[in-house]
Design an enzyme around this catalytic site. Structure first.
Site, PDB file in Angstrom:
ATOM      1  CE  LYS A 121      -4.659  -1.221   1.783  1.00 42.22           C
ATOM      2  NZ  LYS A 121      -5.507  -0.736   2.604  1.00 42.22           N
ATOM      3  CE  LYS A 204      -6.294  -7.672  -1.926  1.00 35.86           C
ATOM      4  NZ  LYS A 204      -6.814  -7.503  -0.622  1.00 35.86           N
ATOM      5  CE  LYS A 207     -12.745  -2.365   0.044  1.00 36.85           C
ATOM      6  NZ  LYS A 207     -13.650  -2.712   1.027  1.00 36.85           N
TER       7      LYS A 207
HETATM    8  P1  AMP Z   1     -10.979  -5.070   2.441  1.00 35.66           P
HETATM    9  O1  AMP Z   1     -11.870  -4.941   1.487  1.00 35.66           O
HETATM   10  O2  AMP Z   1      -9.534  -5.215   2.108  1.00 35.66           O
HETATM   11  O3  AMP Z   1     -11.240  -4.669   3.754  1.00 35.66           O
HETATM   12  O4  AMP Z   1     -11.206  -6.767   2.728  1.00 35.66           O
HETATM   13  C1  AMP Z   1     -12.446  -7.275   3.723  1.00 35.66           C
HETATM   14  C2  AMP Z   1     -12.445  -8.534   3.742  1.00 35.66           C
HETATM   15  O5  AMP Z   1     -12.692  -9.128   2.325  1.00 35.66           O
HETATM   16  C3  AMP Z   1     -11.173  -9.101   4.392  1.00 35.66           C
HETATM   17  O6  AMP Z   1     -11.499 -10.489   4.991  1.00 35.66           O
HETATM   18  C4  AMP Z   1     -10.555  -9.750   3.061  1.00 35.66           C
HETATM   19  O7  AMP Z   1      -9.547 -10.810   3.311  1.00 35.66           O
HETATM   20  C5  AMP Z   1     -11.738 -10.024   2.164  1.00 35.66           C
HETATM   21  N1  AMP Z   1     -11.230  -9.884   0.662  1.00 35.66           N
HETATM   22  C6  AMP Z   1     -11.039  -8.676   0.084  1.00 35.66           C
HETATM   23  N2  AMP Z   1     -10.406  -9.166  -1.052  1.00 35.66           N
HETATM   24  C7  AMP Z   1     -10.690 -10.509  -1.568  1.00 35.66           C
HETATM   25  C8  AMP Z   1     -10.628 -11.364  -2.492  1.00 35.66           C
HETATM   26  N3  AMP Z   1     -10.161 -10.726  -3.690  1.00 35.66           N
HETATM   27  N4  AMP Z   1     -10.628 -12.455  -2.483  1.00 35.66           N
HETATM   28  C9  AMP Z   1     -11.222 -12.994  -1.104  1.00 35.66           C
HETATM   29  N5  AMP Z   1     -11.374 -12.259  -0.224  1.00 35.66           N
HETATM   30  C10 AMP Z   1     -11.258 -11.004  -0.180  1.00 35.66           C
END
Ligand code: AMP
Ligand code: TRP
Length: 345
Positions: A121, A204, A207
């Protein structure tokens, strides 16, 4: 002080998602869908919209407010019931920030220097990253440990942060000679713990990816979802008969995993049905399945977003319940550390 709050080993699930932009299919399959399953299993579940984490990178205030409400709507639309789970936004419960400070003094610089998410990041311009972005895993540990949570469902990308949470709990217990913080178990399960970008099977789905074609957003309409799957990068081979043969075919494997997760089945079962067929057949079937699963969520989110005051009320009530659990644990921690806590509560 309530006994249940302090008996370290009753199963209690905690997880968090950042309100920084919309939800993707990766969040849904890797996190939200599994949060709902855990709630349905009858375990005590606490879900937090981590707005204090979001500001580790710049957030436009109006957008942050909107994203927090939209995320709350997404949780509820996906099946989180605020009567059965505690659903709230982090900044309304001050225990997180207070315990986070204490953990800034427990965690070591060397531990945080190893965090790969910070490196990703912060990028090349590390000198200009916020101090919060660096210290972020300490706050995440506080999120979990201020509830004495024992299980944390997350996607694969959060594994390293959970190992740090365990290290912090162990060091605190060791330094103060107590058995106070539980050692948490990461729950990284299912076929969709790492949903990949639709444009690049090595990255991965996120967003923050500059290309909107790389992800499915929970707010995408049916035509957009279909178009994104149609244009998803694949290879020219037909689908194989067995999951092992997806080795080295990251894009194909990703689409099969997405299908399996959406259909609540296994990649093997998907290939039993589609093995030998080309993407010309599989992609439209996947798009139809995704639309069937996501359209009701999408519609329910829009309905909930029409009444933001009701969302705010729900978050406030959730925060009251969360604070009642967190507060005695925070007080006990400060007591262990030698802080004088003499206010009449
Ligand atoms: P974040 O949006 O980064 O706050 O992630 C929120 C949750 O979604 C966390 O548990 C992440 O591990 C999961 N997550 C985010 N992106 C992915 C992805 N591409 N595949 C699986 N899990 C994800
Ligand atoms: N760091 C997590 C992410 O970026 C979000 C998060 C913050 C979290 N606090 C948490 C996840 C506590 C699980 C438990 O996805």
């Amino acid at each position: 002080m309530s006994d249940t709050a302090l008996s370290a080993h009753t199963p209690r699930v905690f997880s968090g998602v950042q309100p920084s932009g919309g939800l993707t299919l990766g969040n849904y399959l890797g996190a939200l869908k599994r949060f709902v399953e855990t709630q349905e299993s009858g375990t005590e579940t606490i879900y937090c919209l981590v707005d204090l984490h979001a500001i580790t990178t710049w957030q436009e205030p109006a957008k942050l407010r909107h994203a927090t409400r939209e995320l709350a709507a997404g949780f509820m639309a996906a099946g989180i019931d605020p009567a059965r789970s505690i659903l709230f936004n982090q900044s309304q419960v001050s225990a997180h920030a207070e315990m986070g400070w204490a953990f800034n003094c427990v965690a070591r610089m060397g531990w945080l220097n190893r965090m790969t998410q910070f490196k990703d990041k912060a990028g090349k311009n590390r000198e200009n990253a916020s101090v919060g972005l660096f210290a972020y895993p300490n706050l995440m540990a506080a999120d979990i440990l201020t509830y004495h949570a024992t299980h944390v469902p997350v996607g694969e990308d959060q594994k390293q942060h959970l190992e740090l949470t365990r290290d912090i709990a162990l060091k605190f217990n060791h330094d103060y000679g107590v058995d106070f913080f539980p050692v948490v178990e990461p729950v990284i399960e299912g076929v969709a713990t790492r949903v990949m970008s639709l444009r690049d099977g090595g990255k991965k789905m996120s967003k923050s990816d500059p290309s909107d074609m790389s992800r499915i957003n929970l707010t995408d309409d049916a035509a957009t979802i279909a178009q994104k799957f149609r244009k998803a990068r694949t290879d020219p081979e037909p689908l194989p008969e067995a999951p092992e043969e997806l080795e080295g075919r990251a894009e194909a494997r990703n689409l099969v995993n997405i299908y399996a997760a959406l259909a609540d089945t296994t990649p093997g079962a998907v290939l039993a049905e589609y093995g030998g067929q080309g993407f010309g057949t599989f992609k439209p079937a996947l798009a139809d399945l995704a639309v069937a699963k996501l359209a009701p969520i999408n519609a329910e989110m829009a309905r909930l977003m029409a009444d933001p005051a009701e969302i705010d009320r729900m978050l406030g009530a959730g925060a009251d319940r969360a604070a009642a659990l967190a507060h005695p644990i925070l007080e006990a921690m400060f007591g262990i550390m030698g802080m004088v806590r003499s206010r009449q509560q």
